[in-house]
Design an enzyme around this catalytic site. Structure first.
Site, PDB file in Angstrom:
ATOM      1  N   ASN A   1      26.316  -3.225   7.773  1.00  0.00           N
ATOM      2  CA  ASN A   1      26.327  -2.888   6.350  1.00  0.00           C
ATOM      3  C   ASN A   1      27.783  -2.787   5.905  1.00  0.00           C
ATOM      4  O   ASN A   1      28.453  -1.804   6.196  1.00  0.00           O
ATOM      5  CB  ASN A   1      25.598  -1.543   6.157  1.00  0.00           C
ATOM      6  N   TRP A   2      28.236  -3.840   5.231  1.00  0.00           N
ATOM      7  CA  TRP A   2      29.651  -3.846   4.800  1.00  0.00           C
ATOM      8  C   TRP A   2      29.907  -2.841   3.682  1.00  0.00           C
ATOM      9  O   TRP A   2      31.051  -2.585   3.337  1.00  0.00           O
ATOM     10  CB  TRP A   2      30.052  -5.230   4.282  1.00  0.00           C
ATOM     11  N   LYS A   3      28.876  -2.326   3.063  1.00  0.00           N
ATOM     12  CA  LYS A   3      29.005  -1.474   1.879  1.00  0.00           C
ATOM     13  C   LYS A   3      29.862  -2.193   0.827  1.00  0.00           C
ATOM     14  O   LYS A   3      29.835  -3.411   0.756  1.00  0.00           O
ATOM     15  CB  LYS A   3      29.586  -0.105   2.246  1.00  0.00           C
TER      16      LYS A   3
ATOM     17  N   HIS B   1      19.145   3.603   1.515  1.00  0.00           N
ATOM     18  CA  HIS B   1      20.356   4.124   2.166  1.00  0.00           C
ATOM     19  C   HIS B   1      20.710   5.467   1.522  1.00  0.00           C
ATOM     20  O   HIS B   1      20.548   5.645   0.311  1.00  0.00           O
ATOM     21  CB  HIS B   1      21.499   3.122   2.005  1.00  0.00           C
TER      22      HIS B   1
ATOM     23  N   GLU C   1      23.397   6.685   0.665  1.00  0.00           N
ATOM     24  CA  GLU C   1      24.356   6.585  -0.455  1.00  0.00           C
ATOM     25  C   GLU C   1      23.639   6.190  -1.744  1.00  0.00           C
ATOM     26  O   GLU C   1      24.011   6.630  -2.829  1.00  0.00           O
ATOM     27  CB  GLU C   1      25.471   5.586  -0.096  1.00  0.00           C
TER      28      GLU C   1
ATOM     29  N   GLU D   1      19.187   7.316   9.910  1.00  0.00           N
ATOM     30  CA  GLU D   1      20.616   7.538   9.706  1.00  0.00           C
ATOM     31  C   GLU D   1      20.868   8.990   9.305  1.00  0.00           C
ATOM     32  O   GLU D   1      20.790   9.338   8.111  1.00  0.00           O
ATOM     33  CB  GLU D   1      21.139   6.621   8.591  1.00  0.00           C
TER      34      GLU D   1
ATOM     35  N   GLY E   1      29.750   7.521   8.569  1.00  0.00           N
ATOM     36  CA  GLY E   1      31.150   7.430   8.164  1.00  0.00           C
ATOM     37  C   GLY E   1      31.990   8.625   8.563  1.00  0.00           C
ATOM     38  O   GLY E   1      33.115   8.777   8.101  1.00  0.00           O
TER      39      GLY E   1
ATOM     40  N   SER F   1      28.019   6.132  12.607  1.00  0.00           N
ATOM     41  CA  SER F   1      29.191   6.034  13.479  1.00  0.00           C
ATOM     42  C   SER F   1      28.908   5.325  14.808  1.00  0.00           C
ATOM     43  O   SER F   1      29.411   5.722  15.852  1.00  0.00           O
ATOM     44  CB  SER F   1      29.808   7.420  13.700  1.00  0.00           C
TER      45      SER F   1
HETATM   46  C1  PEP Z   1      25.831   3.153   7.249  1.00  0.00           C
HETATM   47  O1  PEP Z   1      26.414   3.206   6.201  1.00  0.00           O
HETATM   48  O2  PEP Z   1      24.705   2.669   7.278  1.00  0.00           O
HETATM   49  C2  PEP Z   1      26.492   3.670   8.448  1.00  0.00           C
HETATM   50  C3  PEP Z   1      25.768   3.947   9.484  1.00  0.00           C
HETATM   51  O3  PEP Z   1      27.871   3.835   8.382  1.00  0.00           O
HETATM   52  P1  PEP Z   1      28.863   4.164   9.620  1.00  0.00           P
HETATM   53  O4  PEP Z   1      28.486   3.263  10.753  1.00  0.00           O
HETATM   54  O5  PEP Z   1      30.237   3.889   9.096  1.00  0.00           O
HETATM   55  O6  PEP Z   1      28.668   5.598   9.977  1.00  0.00           O
END
Ligand code: PEP
Length: 253
Positions: free
Chosen positions: A10-12, A99, A101, A171, A177, A216
């Site tokens: 997921n590049w966001k 997600h 976010e 998640e 993050g 992460s």
């Molecule tokens: C995500 O945004 O789905 C995610 C898991 O981010 P990160 O790997 O940076 O924690």
């Protein structure tokens, strides 16, 4: 029962055009050389990257594209939105829905997400449906109940045929993050709870559902996470922006 092993990036809201071109070409080369074809790799860049990315992935049998979101409407006067049918017309196969976010910053509710899941499936997209708890919810012991409620609210109306297409991503919000990863025990424990909950509604089909861990994930912790019996891969944010790191994750099954 075999479950798809999936490494999804997921590049966001990152990567300019040229950066995306470089990242994809490096990932393609590394995946081709190092990742078995039994592993499904999914790249979820921001929408404008999807068109050229598809062309770059033309001869890659195990690398797919995903959107990071889709609209809850089929088409029409919804400025700034992207419909599931538009994603499909660019030969996108997956879409991340729910997600944390999106839930937090764009106030996406469980009801809205149920609609998005429907519309994604109607357009032959595979939803990667995200669920997860905050640190406070975990510390107060509500995490299992909360995650099961998210699944019930947005997925339990599906028919078995529809449900069979769903991929889940657990998640924990406190791990996204932050550099803090759930321990293998925490991940396995929640994934088992999720599978049991899904089995309560969809029976044996839940044994075939890929449940990804996100939060992460990195090259140096993916192997132990993916070795957990109910962890079928990862949804990767930050580490998916570095080709070497992401390829190391994709070859960690
Ligand atoms: C995500 O945004 O789905 C995610 C898991 O981010 P990160 O790997 O940076 O924690």
């Amino acid at each position: 029962m075999t479950r798809k092993k999936i490494a999804a990036g997921n590049w966001k809201m990152n990567m300019k055009h040229q950066e995306g071109v470089i990242l994809i070409s490096e990932v393609v080369n590394m995946v081709k050389d190092e990742v078995p074809s039994t592993t499904t790799v999914v790249l979820c860049p921001p929408f404008p990257h999807l068109g050229y990315a598809k062309k770059m992935l033309q001869s890659q049998p195990n690398i797919f594209l995903g959107g990071q979101n889709c609209a809850d409407k089929a088409s029409g006067a919804y400025t700034g939105e992207v419909a599931a049918g538009i994603l499909k017309s660019f030969e996108v196969d997956y879409v991340i829905l729910g997600h944390s976010e999106r839930r937090e910053y764009y106030k996406e509710t469980e009801e809205l997400l149920a609609t998005k899941v429907n519309i994604a499936l109607e357009n032959d997209l595979i939803p990667i449906f995200c669920c997860g708890e905050t640190l406070q919810q975990r510390q107060s012991g509500q995490h299992f109940e909360l995650v099961c409620k998210q699944l019930t609210a947005s997925l339990f109306h599906l028919t078995p045929e529809q449900y069979a297409k769903i991929v889940i991503a657990y998640e924990p919000i406190w791990a996204i993050g932050t550099g803090v990863t759930a321990t293998t025990d925490q991940a396995q424990e929640m994934h088992a709870v999720i599978r049991k909950h899904l089995a309560g509604k969809f029976g044996e089909l839940a044994q075939s559902t890929s449940i990804l861990y996100g939060g992460s994930v990195k090259g140096d912790n993916a192997k132990e996470l993916f070795a957990c019996p109910d962890v079928d891969g990862g949804l990767v944010g930050g580490a998916s922006l570095k080709s070497r790191e992401f390829a190391n994750i994709a070859k960690s099954f």
